[in-house]
Design a protein around this motif. Structure first.
Motif, PDB file in Angstrom:
ATOM      1  N   MET A  70       0.822  -1.257  -0.167  1.00 21.35           N
ATOM      2  CA  MET A  70       0.091  -0.082  -0.032  1.00 21.35           C
ATOM      3  C   MET A  70       0.801   1.266   0.046  1.00 21.35           C
ATOM      4  SD  MET A  70      -3.723  -0.634   1.917  1.00 21.35           S
ATOM      5  CE  MET A  70      -3.116  -1.187   3.517  1.00 21.35           C
ATOM      6  N   VAL A  71       1.873   1.274   0.901  1.00 16.00           N
ATOM      7  CA  VAL A  71       2.724   2.360   0.886  1.00 16.00           C
ATOM      8  C   VAL A  71       3.334   2.662  -0.353  1.00 16.00           C
ATOM      9  CG1 VAL A  71       4.868   3.615   1.884  1.00 16.00           C
ATOM     10  CG2 VAL A  71       3.165   2.182   3.339  1.00 16.00           C
ATOM     11  N   PHE A  72       3.851   1.522  -1.265  1.00 17.59           N
ATOM     12  CA  PHE A  72       4.690   1.522  -2.406  1.00 17.59           C
ATOM     13  C   PHE A  72       3.350   2.197  -3.464  1.00 17.59           C
ATOM     14  CE2 PHE A  72       5.175  -0.165  -6.872  1.00 17.59           C
ATOM     15  CZ  PHE A  72       6.443   0.296  -6.874  1.00 17.59           C
ATOM     16  N   LEU A  73       2.255   1.719  -3.361  1.00 15.87           N
ATOM     17  CA  LEU A  73       1.343   2.094  -4.499  1.00 15.87           C
ATOM     18  C   LEU A  73       0.962   3.660  -4.359  1.00 15.87           C
ATOM     19  CD1 LEU A  73      -1.201  -0.962  -4.606  1.00 15.87           C
ATOM     20  CD2 LEU A  73       0.240  -0.160  -6.259  1.00 15.87           C
ATOM     21  N   LEU A  74       0.723   3.852  -3.150  1.00 23.06           N
ATOM     22  CA  LEU A  74       0.345   5.256  -2.873  1.00 23.06           C
ATOM     23  C   LEU A  74       1.371   6.457  -3.266  1.00 23.06           C
ATOM     24  CD1 LEU A  74      -1.701   4.838   0.624  1.00 23.06           C
ATOM     25  CD2 LEU A  74      -2.558   5.598  -1.800  1.00 23.06           C
ATOM     26  N   HIS A  75       2.686   5.855  -2.710  1.00 26.70           N
ATOM     27  CA  HIS A  75       3.920   6.824  -2.978  1.00 26.70           C
ATOM     28  C   HIS A  75       4.317   6.899  -4.373  1.00 26.70           C
ATOM     29  CE1 HIS A  75       7.825   8.501  -2.701  1.00 26.70           C
ATOM     30  NE2 HIS A  75       7.319   9.293  -1.373  1.00 26.70           N
ATOM     31  N   ASP A  76       4.774   5.584  -4.916  1.00 28.36           N
ATOM     32  CA  ASP A  76       5.664   5.895  -5.871  1.00 28.36           C
ATOM     33  C   ASP A  76       4.535   5.520  -7.145  1.00 28.36           C
ATOM     34  OD1 ASP A  76       7.860   5.676  -4.896  1.00 28.36           O
ATOM     35  OD2 ASP A  76       8.834   3.592  -5.482  1.00 28.36           O
ATOM     36  N   VAL A  77       3.248   5.161  -7.182  1.00 32.97           N
ATOM     37  CA  VAL A  77       2.451   5.198  -8.282  1.00 32.97           C
ATOM     38  C   VAL A  77       1.576   6.107  -8.340  1.00 32.97           C
ATOM     39  CG1 VAL A  77       0.621   3.587  -9.584  1.00 32.97           C
ATOM     40  CG2 VAL A  77       2.658   2.516  -8.177  1.00 32.97           C
ATOM     41  N   HIS A  78       0.862   6.508  -6.887  1.00 33.37           N
ATOM     42  CA  HIS A  78      -0.064   7.741  -7.115  1.00 33.37           C
ATOM     43  C   HIS A  78       0.286   8.908  -6.611  1.00 33.37           C
ATOM     44  CE1 HIS A  78      -3.246   4.692  -8.591  1.00 33.37           C
ATOM     45  NE2 HIS A  78      -2.653   3.923  -7.697  1.00 33.37           N
ATOM     46  N   GLY A  79       1.680   8.871  -6.110  1.00 35.42           N
ATOM     47  CA  GLY A  79       2.233  10.197  -5.757  1.00 35.42           C
ATOM     48  C   GLY A  79       1.877  10.815  -4.596  1.00 35.42           C
ATOM     49  N   THR A 103       8.252   5.451   9.618  1.00 35.42           N
ATOM     50  CA  THR A 103       7.527   4.188   9.343  1.00 35.42           C
ATOM     51  C   THR A 103       7.296   3.889   7.882  1.00 35.42           C
ATOM     52  OG1 THR A 103       7.007   3.488  11.464  1.00 35.42           O
ATOM     53  CG2 THR A 103       6.073   1.980   9.929  1.00 35.42           C
ATOM     54  N   SER A 104       6.516   4.831   7.327  1.00 31.26           N
ATOM     55  CA  SER A 104       6.290   4.914   5.797  1.00 31.26           C
ATOM     56  C   SER A 104       7.363   4.932   5.034  1.00 31.26           C
ATOM     57  CB  SER A 104       5.323   6.293   5.526  1.00 31.26           C
ATOM     58  OG  SER A 104       4.865   6.284   4.328  1.00 31.26           O
ATOM     59  N   LYS A 105       8.465   5.621   5.348  1.00 29.98           N
ATOM     60  CA  LYS A 105       9.504   5.453   4.453  1.00 29.98           C
ATOM     61  C   LYS A 105      10.320   3.977   4.638  1.00 29.98           C
ATOM     62  CE  LYS A 105      10.708  10.496   5.045  1.00 29.98           C
ATOM     63  NZ  LYS A 105      11.424  11.641   5.719  1.00 29.98           N
ATOM     64  N   ALA A 106      10.179   3.628   5.732  1.00 29.06           N
ATOM     65  CA  ALA A 106      10.826   2.264   6.044  1.00 29.06           C
ATOM     66  C   ALA A 106      10.118   1.319   5.116  1.00 29.06           C
ATOM     67  CB  ALA A 106      10.937   2.048   7.413  1.00 29.06           C
ATOM     68  N   GLN A 107       8.839   1.276   5.107  1.00 30.95           N
ATOM     69  CA  GLN A 107       8.133   0.364   4.262  1.00 30.95           C
ATOM     70  C   GLN A 107       8.064   0.635   2.906  1.00 30.95           C
ATOM     71  OE1 GLN A 107       5.955  -2.152   5.287  1.00 30.95           O
ATOM     72  NE2 GLN A 107       6.442  -1.884   7.187  1.00 30.95           N
ATOM     73  N   LEU A 108       8.528   1.804   2.331  1.00 24.41           N
ATOM     74  CA  LEU A 108       8.722   1.952   0.986  1.00 24.41           C
ATOM     75  C   LEU A 108      10.056   1.595   0.285  1.00 24.41           C
ATOM     76  CD1 LEU A 108       7.747   3.363  -1.761  1.00 24.41           C
ATOM     77  CD2 LEU A 108       8.871   5.435  -0.853  1.00 24.41           C
ATOM     78  N   THR A 117       2.318  12.053  -0.469  1.00 31.49           N
ATOM     79  CA  THR A 117       3.627  12.062   0.338  1.00 31.49           C
ATOM     80  C   THR A 117       3.541  11.157   1.401  1.00 31.49           C
ATOM     81  OG1 THR A 117       2.614  13.727   1.771  1.00 31.49           O
ATOM     82  CG2 THR A 117       3.421  14.537  -0.311  1.00 31.49           C
ATOM     83  N   HIS A 118       4.716  11.049   2.206  1.00 29.07           N
ATOM     84  CA  HIS A 118       4.791  10.264   3.271  1.00 29.07           C
ATOM     85  C   HIS A 118       3.998  10.681   4.442  1.00 29.07           C
ATOM     86  CE1 HIS A 118       7.623   7.233   1.976  1.00 29.07           C
ATOM     87  NE2 HIS A 118       8.741   8.288   1.731  1.00 29.07           N
ATOM     88  N   GLN A 119       3.819  11.874   4.406  1.00 31.98           N
ATOM     89  CA  GLN A 119       2.990  12.731   5.335  1.00 31.98           C
ATOM     90  C   GLN A 119       1.536  12.156   5.428  1.00 31.98           C
ATOM     91  OE1 GLN A 119       2.996  16.700   5.430  1.00 31.98           O
ATOM     92  NE2 GLN A 119       2.931  17.032   7.530  1.00 31.98           N
ATOM     93  N   GLN A 120       0.969  12.209   3.940  1.00 34.96           N
ATOM     94  CA  GLN A 120      -0.237  11.838   3.808  1.00 34.96           C
ATOM     95  C   GLN A 120      -0.590  10.321   3.871  1.00 34.96           C
ATOM     96  OE1 GLN A 120      -0.167  13.235  -0.329  1.00 34.96           O
ATOM     97  NE2 GLN A 120      -1.353  15.285   0.253  1.00 34.96           N
ATOM     98  N   ILE A 121       0.283   9.500   3.456  1.00 35.82           N
ATOM     99  CA  ILE A 121       0.304   8.051   3.664  1.00 35.82           C
ATOM    100  C   ILE A 121       0.365   7.684   5.146  1.00 35.82           C
ATOM    101  CG2 ILE A 121       1.475   5.697   3.156  1.00 35.82           C
ATOM    102  CD1 ILE A 121       2.518   7.108   0.804  1.00 35.82           C
ATOM    103  N   ALA A 122       1.259   8.487   6.182  1.00 35.96           N
ATOM    104  CA  ALA A 122       1.430   8.274   7.605  1.00 35.96           C
ATOM    105  C   ALA A 122      -0.012   8.391   8.039  1.00 35.96           C
ATOM    106  CB  ALA A 122       2.637   8.984   8.150  1.00 35.96           C
ATOM    107  N   ALA A 123      -0.770   9.712   7.761  1.00 39.17           N
ATOM    108  CA  ALA A 123      -1.803  10.042   8.332  1.00 39.17           C
ATOM    109  C   ALA A 123      -3.053   9.013   8.025  1.00 39.17           C
ATOM    110  CB  ALA A 123      -2.295  11.177   7.869  1.00 39.17           C
TER     111      ALA A 123
END
Lengths: 179, 171
Positions: free
Chosen positions: A136-145, A161-166, A147-153
């Motif tokens: 999910m982190v990869f899809l949201l960050h690398d595919v759908h753009g 943690t979001s960065k580590a998962q990515l 930010t780590h802040q948005q994903i973390a929220a």
């Protein structure tokens, strides 16, 4: 099923559609749906790997969005807001199916049952085999753009943690794609 | 290899995937009140019904006149529907269906028996649905769900007949 390459930003006319939809105009909401459904469905499909569940999750995302559209203030892009709704629904779906997503969850999900997607695409297969959280982190960050802040929220985790998962997801993908 | 090295194929990964079917109809049904949904649907359906009926009746007039065929469906009283536009739309469907059925029966000998049997069975199924719906509508003429079902069944009937008439008019 058709696929489109990376999406363009939504046209400005969508701002009018958002305002009209917030007043309850369903035709305007349909305009928003048409503009965003491809990205939301892609995210749901890759997250759960099942066409039927992805369709339900996509529908639930837009129904919830319609009901809470009045709360959308435009602080973020509408697509980001929709992703956050989809993310919550996907988490609920996982909880019902298997219990909450754990950061320690290293179990690989079953291969996607859907055959509509091109199974020959190595990257799609590799993404489908990622652990849920990393996927999910990869899809949201690398595919759908997002930010780590948005994903973390959205995932109730820290930026770190979001960065580590990515990082974990990318490493696993490279490993599998170059094996 | 570092964390910043590109993922092979990522730049070609689709960010949008269209669902295999249109999901919006269900979404619309869930977000709208039944009456509001019906009002919007009727705007579309009445327009479609008139267009379909015009096409069907035009085709009927263009074709040689077949012998009359008895109607198969017991109809609710259109006047009981209250709204003249609804009554007119349903009546238009009935007329279009009857006209197409006559046109199809005039082509009977051109239609292979297995196809005819399938058609007859399909029409019997639709007509059985319609009889139930129309009977229920006679009891509750303003029920939006019943109206919706009635329009759907009539559309299905006209669509089945229309496709067949067109197919066997070409041969």
């Amino acid at each position: 099923m058709s696929m489109a390459l990376r999406s363009r930003p939504p046209p400005p006319v969508l701002d009018d559609a958002v305002r009209a939809a917030q007043r309850g105009d369903v035709e305007s909401f349909e305009t928003l749906y048409r503009a965003h459904v491809g990205r939301i469905y892609a995210f749901c499909l890759r997250s759960c790997g099942d066409v039927h569940r992805a369709e339900n999750l996509t529908q639930d995302t837009f129904v919830r969005a319609y009901k809470h559209l009045g709360a959308f203030k435009g602080d973020s892009a509408l697509s980001t807001w929709l992703f956050s709704i989809a993310l919550n629904l996907i988490r609920d779906d996982y909880r019902k199916a298997k219990g909450d997503i754990s950061l320690d969850d290293t179990a690989e999900p079953a291969a996607p049952r859907h055959r509509e997607m091109n199974a020959a695409i190595d990257l799609e297969r590799a993404i489908a085999r990622l652990p849920q959280k990393a996927r999910m982190v990869f899809l949201l960050h690398d595919v759908h753009g997002l930010t780590h802040q948005q994903i973390a929220a959205g995932l109730d985790i820290t930026d770190g943690t979001s960065k580590a998962q990515l990082s974990r997801a990318r490493a696993l993908l490279r490993e599998r794609l170059t094996a | 290899m570092t964390d910043h090295d590109p993922i092979p194929g990522l730049d070609r990964l689709a960010t949008e995937i269209a669902p295999g079917r249109d999901l919006f109809a269900d979404i619309e049904r869930r977000v709208q009140s039944p009456l509001a949904a019906l009002t919007r649907a009727l705007r579309v359906r009445v327009g479609l019904s008139l267009a379909t009926a015009a096409a069907a009746l035009g085709l009927f007039l263009w074709m040689p006149q077949p012998p009359p065929a008895p109607p198969t469906v017991a109809h609710a009283d259109p006047a009981a529907l209250g709204d003249p536009a609804l009554a007119e739309a349903l009546a238009t469907y009935r007329q279009a269906g009857a006209a197409l059925q006559k046109a199809l029966e005039a082509r009977r000998e051109d239609i292979p028996d297995p196809v005819w049997r399938d058609v007859a069975q399909s029409l019997r199924d639709i007509d059985a649905q319609l009889e139930q719906i129309e009977a229920a509508l006679a009891q509750d003429p303003a029920d939006p769900r019943l109206l919706s079902f009635a329009f759907a069944a009539h559309q299905q009937r006209v669509a089945v007949l229309g496709r067949l008439v067109q197919t066997f008019s070409r041969s």
